[in-house]
Design a protein around this motif. Structure first.
Motif, PDB file in Angstrom:
ATOM      1  N   ALA A 105       0.846  -1.208   0.000  1.00 24.62           N
ATOM      2  CA  ALA A 105       0.000   0.000   0.000  1.00 24.62           C
ATOM      3  C   ALA A 105       0.874   1.248   0.000  1.00 24.62           C
ATOM      4  CB  ALA A 105      -0.930  -0.013   1.203  1.00 24.62           C
ATOM      5  N   ILE A 106       1.960   1.238   0.766  1.00 23.77           N
ATOM      6  CA  ILE A 106       2.857   2.397   0.790  1.00 23.77           C
ATOM      7  C   ILE A 106       3.484   2.607  -0.583  1.00 23.77           C
ATOM      8  CG2 ILE A 106       5.058   3.243   1.709  1.00 23.77           C
ATOM      9  CD1 ILE A 106       4.274   2.066   4.389  1.00 23.77           C
ATOM     10  N   MET A 107       3.911   1.527  -1.236  1.00 22.66           N
ATOM     11  CA  MET A 107       4.482   1.666  -2.579  1.00 22.66           C
ATOM     12  C   MET A 107       3.448   2.231  -3.554  1.00 22.66           C
ATOM     13  SD  MET A 107       7.025  -1.579  -3.242  1.00 22.66           S
ATOM     14  CE  MET A 107       5.953  -2.848  -2.602  1.00 22.66           C
ATOM     15  N   ALA A 108       2.218   1.773  -3.431  1.00 28.59           N
ATOM     16  CA  ALA A 108       1.167   2.248  -4.330  1.00 28.59           C
ATOM     17  C   ALA A 108       0.918   3.739  -4.143  1.00 28.59           C
ATOM     18  CB  ALA A 108      -0.116   1.456  -4.084  1.00 28.59           C
ATOM     19  N   ILE A 109       0.822   4.182  -2.898  1.00 23.76           N
ATOM     20  CA  ILE A 109       0.529   5.586  -2.618  1.00 23.76           C
ATOM     21  C   ILE A 109       1.740   6.466  -2.898  1.00 23.76           C
ATOM     22  CG2 ILE A 109      -0.190   7.229  -0.828  1.00 23.76           C
ATOM     23  CD1 ILE A 109      -2.338   5.214  -1.817  1.00 23.76           C
ATOM     24  N   GLU A 110       2.911   5.991  -2.567  1.00 28.55           N
ATOM     25  CA  GLU A 110       4.113   6.801  -2.719  1.00 28.55           C
ATOM     26  C   GLU A 110       4.527   6.985  -4.179  1.00 28.55           C
ATOM     27  OE1 GLU A 110       5.865   8.510  -0.734  1.00 28.55           O
ATOM     28  OE2 GLU A 110       5.555   7.820   1.308  1.00 28.55           O
ATOM     29  N   SER A 111       4.513   5.909  -4.973  1.00 24.04           N
ATOM     30  CA  SER A 111       5.108   5.999  -6.312  1.00 24.04           C
ATOM     31  C   SER A 111       4.264   5.375  -7.426  1.00 24.04           C
ATOM     32  CB  SER A 111       6.478   5.306  -6.308  1.00 24.04           C
ATOM     33  OG  SER A 111       6.322   3.908  -6.071  1.00 24.04           O
ATOM     34  N   ARG A 112       3.143   4.769  -7.084  1.00 23.36           N
ATOM     35  CA  ARG A 112       2.347   4.048  -8.079  1.00 23.36           C
ATOM     36  C   ARG A 112       3.210   3.019  -8.810  1.00 23.36           C
ATOM     37  NH1 ARG A 112      -2.507   5.526  -9.591  1.00 23.36           N
ATOM     38  NH2 ARG A 112      -2.140   4.858 -11.742  1.00 23.36           N
ATOM     39  N   PHE A 113       4.153   2.425  -8.069  1.00 23.67           N
ATOM     40  CA  PHE A 113       5.029   1.363  -8.565  1.00 23.67           C
ATOM     41  C   PHE A 113       5.962   1.840  -9.685  1.00 23.67           C
ATOM     42  CE2 PHE A 113       1.489  -0.794  -6.566  1.00 23.67           C
ATOM     43  CZ  PHE A 113       2.149  -1.690  -5.736  1.00 23.67           C
ATOM     44  N   ASN A 114       6.351   3.106  -9.594  1.00 18.26           N
ATOM     45  CA  ASN A 114       7.374   3.639 -10.496  1.00 18.26           C
ATOM     46  C   ASN A 114       8.711   3.604  -9.752  1.00 18.26           C
ATOM     47  OD1 ASN A 114       9.068   5.030 -12.189  1.00 18.26           O
ATOM     48  ND2 ASN A 114       8.022   7.005 -11.990  1.00 18.26           N
ATOM     49  N   PRO A 115       9.638   2.703 -10.116  1.00 16.34           N
ATOM     50  CA  PRO A 115      10.892   2.579  -9.360  1.00 16.34           C
ATOM     51  C   PRO A 115      11.831   3.764  -9.538  1.00 16.34           C
ATOM     52  CG  PRO A 115      10.950   1.190 -11.312  1.00 16.34           C
ATOM     53  CD  PRO A 115       9.558   1.743 -11.232  1.00 16.34           C
ATOM     54  N   PHE A 116      11.522   4.663 -10.489  1.00 12.14           N
ATOM     55  CA  PHE A 116      12.395   5.813 -10.742  1.00 12.14           C
ATOM     56  C   PHE A 116      11.769   7.128 -10.258  1.00 12.14           C
ATOM     57  CE2 PHE A 116      13.024   2.872 -14.467  1.00 12.14           C
ATOM     58  CZ  PHE A 116      14.106   2.220 -13.911  1.00 12.14           C
ATOM     59  N   ALA A 117      10.703   7.020  -9.480  1.00 12.63           N
ATOM     60  CA  ALA A 117      10.027   8.221  -9.003  1.00 12.63           C
ATOM     61  C   ALA A 117      10.928   9.006  -8.051  1.00 12.63           C
ATOM     62  CB  ALA A 117       8.726   7.842  -8.300  1.00 12.63           C
ATOM     63  N   GLN A 118      10.770  10.338  -8.089  1.00 13.38           N
ATOM     64  CA  GLN A 118      11.505  11.213  -7.175  1.00 13.38           C
ATOM     65  C   GLN A 118      10.657  12.419  -6.845  1.00 13.38           C
ATOM     66  OE1 GLN A 118      15.743  11.873  -7.603  1.00 13.38           O
ATOM     67  NE2 GLN A 118      15.473  14.088  -7.418  1.00 13.38           N
ATOM     68  N   SER A 119      10.607  12.761  -5.558  1.00 13.94           N
ATOM     69  CA  SER A 119       9.829  13.922  -5.123  1.00 13.94           C
ATOM     70  C   SER A 119      10.678  15.188  -5.218  1.00 13.94           C
ATOM     71  CB  SER A 119       9.354  13.719  -3.682  1.00 13.94           C
ATOM     72  OG  SER A 119      10.454  13.833  -2.784  1.00 13.94           O
ATOM     73  N   ALA A 120      10.046  16.301  -4.968  1.00 15.76           N
ATOM     74  CA  ALA A 120      10.734  17.590  -5.075  1.00 15.76           C
ATOM     75  C   ALA A 120      11.841  17.738  -4.040  1.00 15.76           C
ATOM     76  CB  ALA A 120       9.725  18.726  -4.931  1.00 15.76           C
ATOM     77  N   VAL A 121      11.729  17.003  -2.921  1.00 14.50           N
ATOM     78  CA  VAL A 121      12.734  17.141  -1.864  1.00 14.50           C
ATOM     79  C   VAL A 121      13.727  15.988  -1.852  1.00 14.50           C
ATOM     80  CG1 VAL A 121      11.251  18.548  -0.402  1.00 14.50           C
ATOM     81  CG2 VAL A 121      11.181  16.052  -0.202  1.00 14.50           C
ATOM     82  N   GLY A 122      13.659  15.090  -2.851  1.00 12.81           N
ATOM     83  CA  GLY A 122      14.675  14.052  -2.977  1.00 12.81           C
ATOM     84  C   GLY A 122      14.298  12.663  -2.510  1.00 12.81           C
ATOM     85  N   ALA A 123      13.019  12.439  -2.183  1.00 10.53           N
ATOM     86  CA  ALA A 123      12.584  11.081  -1.851  1.00 10.53           C
ATOM     87  C   ALA A 123      12.564  10.264  -3.144  1.00 10.53           C
ATOM     88  CB  ALA A 123      11.203  11.100  -1.211  1.00 10.53           C
TER      89      ALA A 123
END
Length: 315
Positions: A165-183
């Motif tokens: 569930a955390i992976m789904a909410i955080e990145s929608r299963f995109n292993p290359f996702a990155q947030s504006a602050v570097g997550a």
């Protein structure tokens, strides 16, 4: 007349005698030639036999000598193999390398994060299929992540549906996702803050390996829950909102998604459009169709803080 008649037979007999003599000479010559050729043949055969015997003795001596000198034997074998290979290469037509041949890498499969969905348990297969359809990703990599969530969750004492569930909410299963602050990565771990955890996996670039990111994310989540004292408070700390009044609905979205995954694992039918509620876990309604709504499309991490100064509390 009588004298003439007597002379004629006598002359004929004289003429016959030389022919018989010539035949005798010819016969004798033929016999001599036959004897000569036979003697020559026997001589050649004898010489050949003796020569072959001599060559055999020489070859045997060479082999015995070579067997007593391993380095010499090895050198002879190398030379013989080189000669045979050169002859083989000379007979083969040169093959021009193609682009496919130049780019081929048989070991590339080792880098792939994928599993056969048919190898999963019934619960895992149901969850993997539902996630693949909901987030429009291939079932093979999702199957691998579902397997990993079950294994790592058992070791960490966490529900695997919570990890997914955390992976789904955080990145929608995109292993290359990155947030504006570097997550970064599947679980949006602050790589620079938790670089010590990536040392065991070869360095910070491992943040973009899906399995590694999952394992490091589980470590961070476990620490957050232990420090905060509860699951929901741990989720707020995980997203960097531990000291904030509002977490952007992050904890509620994760718990709602986890609830959907639990129902799927139990064999229940859950809509692909199941909205991610910000108000905590709630039962999922019956199946319906249509396009996914904005609450499902937008990762919660886009609205959540993930502030470095809040994540740094883990250290």
């Amino acid at each position: 007349m009588n004298t003439l008649s007597q002379l004629i037979p006598m002359a004929r007999k004289a003429m016959v005698r030389p022919s018989a003599a010539m035949r005798s000479v010819r016969s004798a010559g033929l016999q001599s030639a036959t004897v000569f050729l036979r003697d020559v043949g026997q001589g050649l055969l004898e010489v050949s036999h003796n020569t072959l015997a001599l060559l055999g003795l020489v070859l045997a001596a060479v082999l015995l000598f070579a067997m007593g000198h391993s380095n010499l034997r090895h050198e002879v074998e190398v030379q013989a193999l080189s000669w045979l290979q050169a002859r083989q290469d000379a007979r083969e037509e040169p093959v021009q390398p193609t682009l496919a041949a130049e780019l081929s890498e048989p070991d590339a499969i080792a880098r792939a994060t994928a599993s056969d969905p048919n190898e999963l348990s019934r619960q895992q297969a149901a969850v993997a299929q539902w996630l693949a359809r909901r987030y429009q990703v291939a079932p093979e990599p999702v199957s691998r992540l579902v397997q990993e969530a079950w294994q790592v969750g058992a070791m960490a004492g966490l529900d695997p549906t919570l990890i997914l569930a955390i992976m789904a909410i955080e990145s929608r299963f995109n292993p290359f996702a990155q947030s504006a602050v570097g997550a970064q990565g599947l679980m949006q771990v602050m790589t620079k803050v938790h670089n010590d955890k990536y040392e065991a996996f070869g360095g910070n670039h491992a943040a973009f390996d899906p399995v590694t990111n999952l394992r490091v994310g589980v470590q961070v989540l476990k620490e957050c829950i232990a420090r905060a004292g509860s699951l929901e408070a741990g989720l707020r700390l995980y997203v960097g909102a531990g000291n904030l009044a509002e977490d952007g609905g992050y904890a509620g979205k994760v718990l709602s998604e986890q609830n959907s995954l639990r129902l799927v694992a139990d064999g229940k039918k859950v809509s692909m459009r199941a909205a991610v509620s910000a108000g905590g876990p709630s039962p999922v309604k019956a199946l319906d169709g249509g396009k996914p709504d904005a609450a499902m499309v937008t990762p919660a991490s886009a609205d959540a803080p993930h502030a470095p100064e809040q994540i740094a509390m883990l250290h």
